[in-house]
Design a protein around this motif. Structure first.
Motif, PDB file in Angstrom:
ATOM      1  N   GLY A  61       0.809  -1.214   0.000  1.00  0.00           N
ATOM      2  CA  GLY A  61       0.000   0.000   0.000  1.00  0.00           C
ATOM      3  C   GLY A  61       0.845   1.268   0.000  1.00  0.00           C
ATOM      4  O   GLY A  61       2.059   1.245   0.096  1.00  0.00           O
ATOM      5  N   ILE A  62       0.160   2.407  -0.083  1.00  0.00           N
ATOM      6  CA  ILE A  62       0.801   3.719  -0.059  1.00  0.00           C
ATOM      7  C   ILE A  62       0.857   4.204   1.392  1.00  0.00           C
ATOM      8  O   ILE A  62      -0.160   4.206   2.095  1.00  0.00           O
ATOM      9  N   GLN A  63       2.047   4.608   1.831  1.00  0.00           N
ATOM     10  CA  GLN A  63       2.195   5.121   3.188  1.00  0.00           C
ATOM     11  C   GLN A  63       1.640   6.533   3.264  1.00  0.00           C
ATOM     12  O   GLN A  63       1.951   7.381   2.423  1.00  0.00           O
ATOM     13  N   ARG A  64       0.828   6.773   4.276  1.00  0.00           N
ATOM     14  CA  ARG A  64       0.153   8.057   4.400  1.00  0.00           C
ATOM     15  C   ARG A  64       1.145   9.199   4.620  1.00  0.00           C
ATOM     16  O   ARG A  64       1.025  10.261   4.010  1.00  0.00           O
ATOM     17  N   ARG A  65       2.146   8.979   5.475  1.00  0.00           N
ATOM     18  CA  ARG A  65       3.089  10.060   5.791  1.00  0.00           C
ATOM     19  C   ARG A  65       4.002  10.417   4.627  1.00  0.00           C
ATOM     20  O   ARG A  65       4.238  11.574   4.355  1.00  0.00           O
ATOM     21  N   SER A  89       4.951   0.788  -0.425  1.00  0.00           N
ATOM     22  CA  SER A  89       5.857  -0.170   0.202  1.00  0.00           C
ATOM     23  C   SER A  89       6.196  -1.283  -0.785  1.00  0.00           C
ATOM     24  O   SER A  89       5.370  -1.669  -1.613  1.00  0.00           O
ATOM     25  N   LEU A  90       7.432  -1.748  -0.719  1.00  0.00           N
ATOM     26  CA  LEU A  90       7.917  -2.823  -1.584  1.00  0.00           C
ATOM     27  C   LEU A  90       8.538  -3.901  -0.720  1.00  0.00           C
ATOM     28  O   LEU A  90       9.199  -3.612   0.277  1.00  0.00           O
ATOM     29  N   LEU A  91       8.342  -5.135  -1.108  1.00  0.00           N
ATOM     30  CA  LEU A  91       8.952  -6.259  -0.421  1.00  0.00           C
ATOM     31  C   LEU A  91       9.669  -7.087  -1.480  1.00  0.00           C
ATOM     32  O   LEU A  91       9.047  -7.597  -2.412  1.00  0.00           O
ATOM     33  N   MET A  92      10.996  -7.175  -1.355  1.00  0.00           N
ATOM     34  CA  MET A  92      11.800  -7.913  -2.323  1.00  0.00           C
ATOM     35  C   MET A  92      12.060  -9.314  -1.781  1.00  0.00           C
ATOM     36  O   MET A  92      12.672  -9.467  -0.731  1.00  0.00           O
ATOM     37  N   LEU A  93      11.580 -10.322  -2.509  1.00  0.00           N
ATOM     38  CA  LEU A  93      11.748 -11.710  -2.096  1.00  0.00           C
ATOM     39  C   LEU A  93      12.971 -12.322  -2.768  1.00  0.00           C
ATOM     40  O   LEU A  93      13.188 -12.131  -3.962  1.00  0.00           O
TER      41      LEU A  93
END
Length: 185
Positions: free
Chosen positions: A44-48, A53-57
């Motif tokens: 999702g998009i961080q509000r601040r 967010s990205l998660l690299m596997l």
């Protein structure tokens, strides 16, 4: 593509889905990783910050914590696809290469005569050779084996499970496979 899950000592445990791997990352259960990231999951998009967010596997992840009992089993489960892969889809009697549809699990000592359904008593045979041998012993039908059966190691078993294995995973697993294994080609 599945992710190769190891215990913290580097022993293979299982093939897991990217979703299962993501859960391990989020729960901070990853001890270490190997290989270049092979999959990026977008969150999702961080509000601040307004950043996504990205998660690299990574293709190989080692998990923290206790090792489940299944990871320490000595003899992998015997299945036809793994047996055929171990034997490189080659009939142990005539040497012909065949597709899974034309191959059978052949018991060197037939089960009807006390033979076990186990790695050391099973080889790959084409349907013709299997029918010709029937429930006889090798010396009774004049047939000989072109190669001998063996029990795959845990690392070989992970390869034999037939997953789509990326180069980093194959390199890791093959490094621990005995040199005499038919998987070395």
């Amino acid at each position: 593509m599945d992710v190769l899950q190891l215990d913290a000592s580097g022993r293979p445990q299982a093939w897991i889905t990217p979703r299962e791997a993501a859960n391990l990352y989020v729960c901070e259960a990853i001890a270490w990783t190997l290989g270049e990231p092979c999959l990026v999951l977008h969150g999702g998009i961080q509000r601040r910050t307004g950043l996504q967010s990205l998660l690299m596997l990574h293709p190989i992840v080692a998990v923290r914590g206790a090792v489940p009992a299944r990871a320490w089993r000595q003899v992998p489960a015997l299945t036809n696809p793994k047996l055929f892969a171990r034997d490189r889809h080659v009939c142990a009697y005539c040497g012909q290469h065949g597709h899974d549809d034309h191959l059978t699990r052949e018991h060197i000592v037939p089960t009807s005569r006390g033979g076990e359904d186990a790695w050391m008593n099973c080889i790959t045979a084409c349907r013709g050779c299997n029918n010709r041998k029937g429930n006889r012993l090798l010396h009774e039908c004049g047939m000989e084996l072109l190669y001998l059966p063996y029990i795959p190691s845990l690392h070989e078993d992970m390869i034999l499970k037939g997953r789509r294995i990326v180069a980093d995973q194959m390199d890791y697993l093959l490094a621990c496979v005995p040199r005499h294994s038919r998987l070395h080609g």
